[in-house]
Design a protein around this motif. Structure first.
Motif, PDB file in Angstrom:
ATOM      1  N   GLY A  66      13.241  -6.503   2.012  1.00 53.41           N
ATOM      2  CA  GLY A  66      14.274  -7.662   0.483  1.00 53.41           C
ATOM      3  C   GLY A  66      13.460  -7.850  -0.671  1.00 53.41           C
ATOM      4  N   LYS A  67      12.254  -6.653  -0.722  1.00 55.67           N
ATOM      5  CA  LYS A  67      11.235  -7.203  -1.883  1.00 55.67           C
ATOM      6  C   LYS A  67      10.538  -5.721  -3.005  1.00 55.67           C
ATOM      7  N   GLU A  68      10.472  -6.180  -3.634  1.00 57.70           N
ATOM      8  CA  GLU A  68      10.173  -4.802  -4.411  1.00 57.70           C
ATOM      9  C   GLU A  68       8.680  -4.832  -3.980  1.00 57.70           C
ATOM     10  N   HIS A  69       7.862  -3.873  -4.694  1.00 52.98           N
ATOM     11  CA  HIS A  69       6.237  -2.809  -4.268  1.00 52.98           C
ATOM     12  C   HIS A  69       5.874  -4.096  -5.476  1.00 52.98           C
ATOM     13  N   GLU A  70       4.858  -4.222  -4.709  1.00 45.08           N
ATOM     14  CA  GLU A  70       3.779  -5.474  -5.254  1.00 45.08           C
ATOM     15  C   GLU A  70       2.393  -4.456  -4.748  1.00 45.08           C
ATOM     16  N   PHE A  71       1.668  -4.177  -5.970  1.00 47.15           N
ATOM     17  CA  PHE A  71       0.735  -4.160  -6.277  1.00 47.15           C
ATOM     18  C   PHE A  71      -0.980  -4.565  -5.176  1.00 47.15           C
ATOM     19  N   VAL A  72      -1.260  -3.981  -4.960  1.00 44.11           N
ATOM     20  CA  VAL A  72      -3.032  -4.567  -3.715  1.00 44.11           C
ATOM     21  C   VAL A  72      -3.912  -4.648  -4.794  1.00 44.11           C
ATOM     22  N   ALA A  73      -4.272  -2.968  -4.767  1.00 45.57           N
ATOM     23  CA  ALA A  73      -5.197  -2.974  -5.395  1.00 45.57           C
ATOM     24  C   ALA A  73      -5.886  -1.137  -5.872  1.00 45.57           C
ATOM     25  N   ALA A  74      -6.382  -0.499  -6.800  1.00 43.32           N
ATOM     26  CA  ALA A  74      -6.909   0.765  -7.669  1.00 43.32           C
ATOM     27  C   ALA A  74      -7.785   1.007  -7.887  1.00 43.32           C
ATOM     28  N   ILE A  75      -7.946   2.360  -8.000  1.00 41.64           N
ATOM     29  CA  ILE A  75      -9.563   1.974  -7.735  1.00 41.64           C
ATOM     30  C   ILE A  75      -9.909   4.374  -8.502  1.00 41.64           C
ATOM     31  N   SER A  76     -10.313   3.765  -9.714  1.00 40.31           N
ATOM     32  CA  SER A  76     -11.247   4.684  -9.815  1.00 40.31           C
ATOM     33  C   SER A  76     -10.654   6.145  -9.736  1.00 40.31           C
ATOM     34  N   ARG A  77     -11.007   7.808 -10.676  1.00 40.42           N
ATOM     35  CA  ARG A  77     -10.901   8.872  -9.920  1.00 40.42           C
ATOM     36  C   ARG A  77     -12.918   8.631  -9.303  1.00 40.42           C
ATOM     37  N   SER A  78     -13.599   8.219  -9.640  1.00 39.85           N
ATOM     38  CA  SER A  78     -14.798   8.365  -9.026  1.00 39.85           C
ATOM     39  C   SER A  78     -15.044   7.197  -8.213  1.00 39.85           C
ATOM     40  N   GLY A  79     -14.886   6.143  -7.895  1.00 37.87           N
ATOM     41  CA  GLY A  79     -14.713   5.005  -7.596  1.00 37.87           C
ATOM     42  C   GLY A  79     -14.682   4.199  -8.376  1.00 37.87           C
ATOM     43  N   ALA A  80     -15.729   4.043  -8.869  1.00 39.75           N
ATOM     44  CA  ALA A  80     -17.349   3.504  -9.176  1.00 39.75           C
ATOM     45  C   ALA A  80     -16.355   2.084 -10.588  1.00 39.75           C
ATOM     46  N   MET A  81     -14.541   2.490 -10.448  1.00 39.70           N
ATOM     47  CA  MET A  81     -14.084   1.058 -11.051  1.00 39.70           C
ATOM     48  C   MET A  81     -12.867   0.072 -10.359  1.00 39.70           C
ATOM     49  N   THR A  82     -12.690  -0.704  -9.105  1.00 42.52           N
ATOM     50  CA  THR A  82     -11.506  -0.982  -8.908  1.00 42.52           C
ATOM     51  C   THR A  82     -10.962  -2.275  -9.344  1.00 42.52           C
ATOM     52  N   TYR A  83     -10.096  -2.446  -8.897  1.00 41.08           N
ATOM     53  CA  TYR A  83      -8.790  -3.206  -9.665  1.00 41.08           C
ATOM     54  C   TYR A  83      -8.139  -4.223  -8.337  1.00 41.08           C
ATOM     55  N   TYR A  84      -7.728  -5.898  -8.140  1.00 39.87           N
ATOM     56  CA  TYR A  84      -7.423  -6.358  -7.243  1.00 39.87           C
ATOM     57  C   TYR A  84      -6.046  -7.019  -7.427  1.00 39.87           C
ATOM     58  N   ALA A  85      -4.865  -7.164  -6.845  1.00 39.41           N
ATOM     59  CA  ALA A  85      -3.834  -8.987  -6.832  1.00 39.41           C
ATOM     60  C   ALA A  85      -4.502  -9.570  -6.559  1.00 39.41           C
ATOM     61  N   ASP A  86      -4.545 -10.328  -7.863  1.00 41.89           N
ATOM     62  CA  ASP A  86      -4.667 -11.839  -7.196  1.00 41.89           C
ATOM     63  C   ASP A  86      -4.675 -12.819  -5.452  1.00 41.89           C
ATOM     64  N   SER A  87      -3.571 -12.033  -5.522  1.00 42.78           N
ATOM     65  CA  SER A  87      -3.373 -12.350  -3.941  1.00 42.78           C
ATOM     66  C   SER A  87      -4.313 -11.668  -2.671  1.00 42.78           C
ATOM     67  N   VAL A  88      -5.253 -10.925  -3.292  1.00 43.08           N
ATOM     68  CA  VAL A  88      -5.991 -10.390  -2.103  1.00 43.08           C
ATOM     69  C   VAL A  88      -6.699 -10.318  -2.753  1.00 43.08           C
ATOM     70  N   LYS A  89      -7.676 -10.876  -3.792  1.00 44.18           N
ATOM     71  CA  LYS A  89      -8.859 -10.860  -4.419  1.00 44.18           C
ATOM     72  C   LYS A  89      -9.748 -11.300  -3.034  1.00 44.18           C
ATOM     73  N   GLY A  90     -10.782 -10.877  -3.110  1.00 43.36           N
ATOM     74  CA  GLY A  90     -11.734 -11.488  -2.349  1.00 43.36           C
ATOM     75  C   GLY A  90     -11.744 -11.339  -0.153  1.00 43.36           C
ATOM     76  N   ARG A  91     -10.364 -10.528  -0.312  1.00 46.54           N
ATOM     77  CA  ARG A  91     -10.516 -10.841   0.935  1.00 46.54           C
ATOM     78  C   ARG A  91     -10.219  -9.121   1.440  1.00 46.54           C
ATOM     79  N   PHE A  92      -9.362  -7.906  -0.068  1.00 40.34           N
ATOM     80  CA  PHE A  92      -9.512  -6.877   0.300  1.00 40.34           C
ATOM     81  C   PHE A  92     -10.505  -6.418  -0.155  1.00 40.34           C
ATOM     82  N   ALA A  93     -10.857  -4.541   0.549  1.00 39.21           N
ATOM     83  CA  ALA A  93     -11.495  -4.104  -0.493  1.00 39.21           C
ATOM     84  C   ALA A  93     -10.632  -2.523  -0.382  1.00 39.21           C
ATOM     85  N   ILE A  94     -11.068  -1.993  -1.493  1.00 34.17           N
ATOM     86  CA  ILE A  94     -10.400  -0.318  -1.914  1.00 34.17           C
ATOM     87  C   ILE A  94     -11.755   0.355  -2.103  1.00 34.17           C
TER      88      ILE A  94
END
Length: 122
Positions: free
Chosen positions: A42-70
């Motif tokens: 019943g909900k929309e797609h929610e962003f969790v995490a993203a990573i750059s092409r090389s893997g050098a940069m990662t980004y996280y939703a606040d709800s998963v920061k510190g718990r998840f790792a991409i």
């Protein structure tokens, strides 16, 4: 073009961990930024995490920061999501996606996997 297949979902108790994998076909995996999204019923797609092409940069939703790792392994055409300290609010279908740049908006991604279910029991 790239095809994506997720795996690693399942049922886990609150506080537990899971590692999701996303296998990509083709030789162009390293040219794509990658991301994980999730969708609860019943909900929309929610962003969790993203990573750059090389893997050098990662980004996280606040709800998963510190718990998840991409992470990604371009030599193996693989994307991963390590999920720790899971709670029932993390229950959703998890999707990997490929796009041109890391972005929290699902519309920025061109290719999607079929999803893998993650269920966290309390």
């Amino acid at each position: 073009q790239v095809q994506l297949v997720e795996s690693g979902g399942g049922l886990v108790q609150a506080g537990g961990s899971l590692r999701l994998s996303c296998a990509a076909s083709g030789r162009t995996f390293s040219t794509y930024a990658m991301a994980w999204f999730r969708q609860a019923p019943g909900k929309e797609h929610e962003f969790v995490a993203a990573i750059s092409r090389s893997g050098a940069m990662t980004y996280y939703a606040d709800s998963v920061k510190g718990r998840f790792a991409i992470s990604r392994d371009n030599a193996k055409n693989m994307l991963y999501l390590q999920m720790n300290s899971l709670n029932p609010e993390d229950t959703a279908v998890y999707y990997c996606a490929a796009g041109r740049v890391p972005d929290p908006l699902p519309g920025q991604y061109d290719y999607w996997g079929q999803g893998t279910q993650v269920t966290v029991s309390s």
